[in-house]
Design a protein around this motif. Structure first.
Motif, PDB file in Angstrom:
ATOM      1  N   ILE A 142      -6.074 -22.045  32.677  1.00 26.41           N
ATOM      2  CA  ILE A 142      -6.213 -23.078  31.643  1.00 26.41           C
ATOM      3  C   ILE A 142      -7.521 -23.844  31.853  1.00 26.41           C
ATOM      4  CG2 ILE A 142      -5.161 -25.104  30.595  1.00 26.41           C
ATOM      5  CD1 ILE A 142      -2.457 -24.134  31.717  1.00 26.41           C
ATOM      6  N   LEU A 143      -7.785 -24.214  33.085  1.00 24.76           N
ATOM      7  CA  LEU A 143      -8.989 -24.980  33.386  1.00 24.76           C
ATOM      8  C   LEU A 143     -10.240 -24.126  33.202  1.00 24.76           C
ATOM      9  CD1 LEU A 143      -7.661 -26.849  36.537  1.00 24.76           C
ATOM     10  CD2 LEU A 143      -7.684 -27.640  34.164  1.00 24.76           C
ATOM     11  N   ARG A 144     -10.154 -22.859  33.565  1.00 26.82           N
ATOM     12  CA  ARG A 144     -11.297 -21.957  33.334  1.00 26.82           C
ATOM     13  C   ARG A 144     -11.585 -21.827  31.837  1.00 26.82           C
ATOM     14  NH1 ARG A 144     -13.574 -19.349  37.430  1.00 26.82           N
ATOM     15  NH2 ARG A 144     -12.482 -19.337  39.437  1.00 26.82           N
ATOM     16  N   THR A 145     -10.534 -21.795  31.042  1.00 27.28           N
ATOM     17  CA  THR A 145     -10.727 -21.701  29.601  1.00 27.28           C
ATOM     18  C   THR A 145     -11.431 -22.939  29.065  1.00 27.28           C
ATOM     19  OG1 THR A 145      -8.771 -20.293  29.365  1.00 27.28           O
ATOM     20  CG2 THR A 145      -9.541 -21.430  27.387  1.00 27.28           C
ATOM     21  N   ALA A 146     -11.035 -24.127  29.543  1.00 31.38           N
ATOM     22  CA  ALA A 146     -11.731 -25.350  29.130  1.00 31.38           C
ATOM     23  C   ALA A 146     -13.210 -25.276  29.485  1.00 31.38           C
ATOM     24  CB  ALA A 146     -11.076 -26.567  29.767  1.00 31.38           C
ATOM     25  N   ALA A 147     -13.504 -24.808  30.689  1.00 31.58           N
ATOM     26  CA  ALA A 147     -14.900 -24.687  31.111  1.00 31.58           C
ATOM     27  C   ALA A 147     -15.649 -23.670  30.254  1.00 31.58           C
ATOM     28  CB  ALA A 147     -14.962 -24.297  32.582  1.00 31.58           C
ATOM     29  N   GLU A 148     -15.013 -22.552  29.961  1.00 30.26           N
ATOM     30  CA  GLU A 148     -15.660 -21.525  29.138  1.00 30.26           C
ATOM     31  C   GLU A 148     -15.908 -22.020  27.718  1.00 30.26           C
ATOM     32  OE1 GLU A 148     -12.861 -18.373  29.538  1.00 30.26           O
ATOM     33  OE2 GLU A 148     -13.446 -17.925  31.624  1.00 30.26           O
ATOM     34  N   LEU A 149     -14.996 -22.841  27.205  1.00 40.22           N
ATOM     35  CA  LEU A 149     -15.161 -23.412  25.870  1.00 40.22           C
ATOM     36  C   LEU A 149     -16.103 -24.603  25.870  1.00 40.22           C
ATOM     37  CD1 LEU A 149     -11.417 -23.298  24.745  1.00 40.22           C
ATOM     38  CD2 LEU A 149     -13.268 -21.897  23.812  1.00 40.22           C
ATOM     39  N   ASP A 150     -16.530 -25.034  27.058  1.00 35.07           N
ATOM     40  CA  ASP A 150     -17.446 -26.161  27.226  1.00 35.07           C
ATOM     41  C   ASP A 150     -16.861 -27.454  26.672  1.00 35.07           C
ATOM     42  OD1 ASP A 150     -19.728 -27.468  28.117  1.00 35.07           O
ATOM     43  OD2 ASP A 150     -20.839 -27.080  26.266  1.00 35.07           O
ATOM     44  N   VAL A 151     -15.572 -27.682  26.976  1.00 40.44           N
ATOM     45  CA  VAL A 151     -14.937 -28.943  26.603  1.00 40.44           C
ATOM     46  C   VAL A 151     -14.348 -29.576  27.860  1.00 40.44           C
ATOM     47  CG1 VAL A 151     -14.434 -28.244  24.236  1.00 40.44           C
ATOM     48  CG2 VAL A 151     -12.731 -27.834  26.031  1.00 40.44           C
ATOM     49  N   PRO A 152     -14.292 -30.898  27.917  1.00 40.53           N
ATOM     50  CA  PRO A 152     -13.773 -31.571  29.108  1.00 40.53           C
ATOM     51  C   PRO A 152     -12.252 -31.602  29.128  1.00 40.53           C
ATOM     52  CG  PRO A 152     -14.415 -33.187  27.489  1.00 40.53           C
ATOM     53  CD  PRO A 152     -14.807 -31.848  26.915  1.00 40.53           C
ATOM     54  N   ALA A 209      -3.991 -19.780  25.002  1.00 45.12           N
ATOM     55  CA  ALA A 209      -4.140 -19.432  23.589  1.00 45.12           C
ATOM     56  C   ALA A 209      -4.181 -20.680  22.710  1.00 45.12           C
ATOM     57  CB  ALA A 209      -2.997 -18.511  23.157  1.00 45.12           C
ATOM     58  N   GLU A 210      -3.332 -21.678  23.025  1.00 46.94           N
ATOM     59  CA  GLU A 210      -3.315 -22.887  22.206  1.00 46.94           C
ATOM     60  C   GLU A 210      -4.579 -23.721  22.416  1.00 46.94           C
ATOM     61  OE1 GLU A 210      -2.207 -25.726  19.443  1.00 46.94           O
ATOM     62  OE2 GLU A 210      -1.596 -23.638  19.739  1.00 46.94           O
ATOM     63  N   LEU A 211      -5.102 -23.755  23.625  1.00 47.72           N
ATOM     64  CA  LEU A 211      -6.355 -24.457  23.864  1.00 47.72           C
ATOM     65  C   LEU A 211      -7.487 -23.779  23.091  1.00 47.72           C
ATOM     66  CD1 LEU A 211      -8.107 -26.571  25.208  1.00 47.72           C
ATOM     67  CD2 LEU A 211      -8.177 -25.124  27.265  1.00 47.72           C
ATOM     68  N   GLN A 212      -7.526 -22.467  23.125  1.00 46.72           N
ATOM     69  CA  GLN A 212      -8.550 -21.746  22.367  1.00 46.72           C
ATOM     70  C   GLN A 212      -8.425 -22.031  20.871  1.00 46.72           C
ATOM     71  OE1 GLN A 212      -7.573 -17.836  23.853  1.00 46.72           O
ATOM     72  NE2 GLN A 212      -9.325 -17.821  25.264  1.00 46.72           N
ATOM     73  N   ASP A 271     -15.575 -26.249  43.087  1.00 45.29           N
ATOM     74  CA  ASP A 271     -16.424 -25.205  43.652  1.00 45.29           C
ATOM     75  C   ASP A 271     -16.112 -23.862  43.000  1.00 45.29           C
ATOM     76  OD1 ASP A 271     -17.519 -27.091  45.321  1.00 45.29           O
ATOM     77  OD2 ASP A 271     -16.368 -26.485  47.086  1.00 45.29           O
ATOM     78  N   ARG A 272     -14.832 -23.631  42.702  1.00 50.66           N
ATOM     79  CA  ARG A 272     -14.446 -22.368  42.072  1.00 50.66           C
ATOM     80  C   ARG A 272     -14.808 -22.336  40.588  1.00 50.66           C
ATOM     81  NH1 ARG A 272      -9.937 -23.740  45.045  1.00 50.66           N
ATOM     82  NH2 ARG A 272      -8.640 -24.204  43.213  1.00 50.66           N
ATOM     83  N   ILE A 273     -14.803 -23.521  39.937  1.00 50.71           N
ATOM     84  CA  ILE A 273     -15.159 -23.615  38.511  1.00 50.71           C
ATOM     85  C   ILE A 273     -16.240 -24.685  38.403  1.00 50.71           C
ATOM     86  CG2 ILE A 273     -14.274 -23.734  36.158  1.00 50.71           C
ATOM     87  CD1 ILE A 273     -11.452 -23.548  37.256  1.00 50.71           C
TER      88      ILE A 273
END
Length: 354
Positions: A177-187, A144-147, A233-235
């Motif tokens: 958390i890492l999937r959320t970063a990928a979905e938000l397209d941020v490194p 939630a905080e990353l979003q 491979d998973r993300i």
């Protein structure tokens, strides 16, 4: 048009590129105060005591200058940038960040740091971009905080100050958390901290637990764990940035590929599974390197040759390694004007969405 086009260090209008420094540290005073309390009152880990004890209690002027600069997001930082010729900083919460704090305070500190960094970016959009911090142990709250940090505050990535009390980001519990970063397209920026107690002994007794070698050993291990666990491979759209030219791993990639392949074939370790591509290839598909603390042409040129020139970008490591003269040395690298523009500016713009 990027905010970067509207200002920079003195003389920026006359240069063919902007100098973006991509691993620059910040610490709210509240975090510094809590670290000092922990150092004095708690039975903290060896690495924390070694690192924070030095910076927070030493009478030597060098660590005192670092701590004074860490908490500043205003005139002093910008004056230092101007003196070095740095046009823009990517600012993130310094190590060990939230990773050593109690979960509740880690959440509060991440929120505070994100708000402060976002306010500084708003005040100085041509000079700063910020990364978000989270309290990793409470995963739902971290997501939630990353979003919030990305979608509401405009922060452009996630800072991960390496291990979280001895656990690593290859652990499946951190995957949301890492999937959320990928979905938000941020490194995600993987930054060093000290080794955990179960590994630090031989480094500490030799005085090698910090930046001289222990940080590289710790963060290089973390990065390899992430790759060999199959995380990318998973993300597959997860993007990772690593400082200090990859913590020494580019030098070892041939051997790592060879030995990892043999281990997979032999079934030697349960944890060692086949990957979709060689370990080295993830450095060309998912990982970018910065030069933080490594302003040395042979190493930079080698890394560019091994992982690709489009995967290596500039960082200073302010305020820990604030050496204004290094900017001139980097300007003199034996690369074309277009290559220098990519090294200093356009790769970072693409990766961080500046």
């Amino acid at each position: 048009m990027s905010a970067l086009d509207h200002g920079g260090a003195p003389g920026w209008e006359d240069r063919p590129y902007r100098r973006i420094a991509t691993e620059e540290a910040y610490a709210p005073q509240e975090m510094i105060d809590e670290y000092l309390r922990m150092f004095r009152e708690e039975d903290v880990e060896i690495g924390f005591r070694s690192l924070m004890g030095y910076f927070l209690t030493s009478e030597h002027p060098q660590p005192q200058r670092v701590v004074q600069r860490l908490a500043d997001l205003g005139e002093r930082r910008i004056a230092d940038m101007d003196a070095a010729g740095i046009d823009h900083q990517i600012i993130a919460l310094t190590a060990p960040g939230t990773q050593v704090l109690d979960p509740g305070f880690a959440e509060e500190l991440a929120t505070l740091a994100n708000d402060r960094i976002a306010a500084a970016v708003s005040d100085h959009p041509a000079r700063y971009t910020g990364l978000a911090a989270v309290g990793f142990e409470r995963v739902d709250s971290a997501v939630a905080e990353l979003q919030r940090g990305v979608t509401e505050l405009g922060l452009r990535g996630l800072i991960a100050n390496s291990h979280i009390k001895g656990t690593y980001l290859d652990n499946p519990k951190y995957e949301p958390i890492l999937r959320t970063a990928a979905e938000l397209d941020v490194p995600v920026y993987l930054h060093p901290q000290t080794l955990p107690d179960n590994a630090i002994g031989p480094y500490y007794e030799a005085g090698l637990d910090g930046a001289v070698w222990g940080f590289a050993a710790e963060t290089g291990l973390h990065l390899l764990r992430m790759i060999t666990s199959g995380l990318f491979d998973r993300i597959p759209n997860l993007r990772l940035v690593v400082g200090h030219l990859g913590e020494g791993l580019p030098y070892f990639l041939h051997r790592i590929d060879h030995m990892h392949g043999k281990q997979v074939a032999a079934g030697r370790y349960e944890a060692t599974k086949a990957l979709r591509q060689p370990v080295s290839e993830y450095f060309r598909t998912n990982i970018w390197l910065t030069t933080s603390g490594m302003p040395w042409e042979p190493a930079i040129s080698f890394a560019r040759r091994v992982v690709g020139a489009d995967r290596v970008m500039y960082a200073m490591d302010y305020p820990y390694q604030y050496v204004p003269e290094e900017v001139g040395e980097m300007d003199a690298l034996p690369y074309s004007a277009d290559e220098l523009r990519a090294f200093y500016q356009t790769i970072a713009q693409d990766v961080f969405g500046i």
